[in-house]
Design an enzyme around this catalytic site. Structure first.
Site, PDB file in Angstrom:
ATOM      1  N   CYS A   1       0.839  -1.192   0.000  1.00 39.68           N
ATOM      2  CA  CYS A   1       0.000   0.000   0.000  1.00 39.68           C
ATOM      3  C   CYS A   1       0.882   1.254   0.000  1.00 39.68           C
ATOM      4  O   CYS A   1       1.833   1.310   0.768  1.00 39.68           O
ATOM      5  CB  CYS A   1      -0.893  -0.027   1.237  1.00 39.68           C
ATOM      6  SG  CYS A   1      -2.058   1.324   1.350  1.00 39.68           S
ATOM      7  N   PRO A   2       0.613   2.194  -0.881  1.00 42.89           N
ATOM      8  CA  PRO A   2      -0.557   2.362  -1.737  1.00 42.89           C
ATOM      9  C   PRO A   2      -0.340   1.900  -3.181  1.00 42.89           C
ATOM     10  O   PRO A   2      -1.177   2.169  -4.042  1.00 42.89           O
ATOM     11  CB  PRO A   2      -0.789   3.870  -1.704  1.00 42.89           C
ATOM     12  CG  PRO A   2       0.604   4.426  -1.691  1.00 42.89           C
ATOM     13  CD  PRO A   2       1.391   3.448  -0.827  1.00 42.89           C
TER      14      PRO A   2
END
Length: 84
Positions: free
Chosen positions: A19-20
């Site tokens: 993430c992201p």
């Protein structure tokens, strides 16, 4: 029995990304797809179990299926008609 994940229009391998990055890659890939096309996303980041469904809701794409019982996770997304 038919595998819903078997014949996507495009496939995105997000294995090893955290993430992201997976959602950023999904957004970039979907942007270049035609309305109604499907994208198979393969990922192993646990955050995708929250982030990809949220992305679909926010961007008006359809999450057709998800398999998150074990890694790698699989998601099948259809690009929304009004989504960019």
């Amino acid at each position: 029995m038919t595998d819903i994940f078997a014949n996507p229009d495009k496939t995105l391998d997000a294995l090893g990304l955290r993430c992201p990055e997976p959602v950023m890659m999904v957004r970039k890939t979907v942007r270049h797809m035609e309305e109604g096309q499907t994208l198979l996303i393969i990922a192993d980041d646990p955050a995708t179990t929250r982030d990809i469904p949220g992305f679909c809701r926010f961007m008006d794409h359809q999450l057709l299926a998800q398999d998150t019982e074990q890694t790698p996770y699989r998601y099948l997304v259809r690009k929304g008609i009004t989504a960019g």
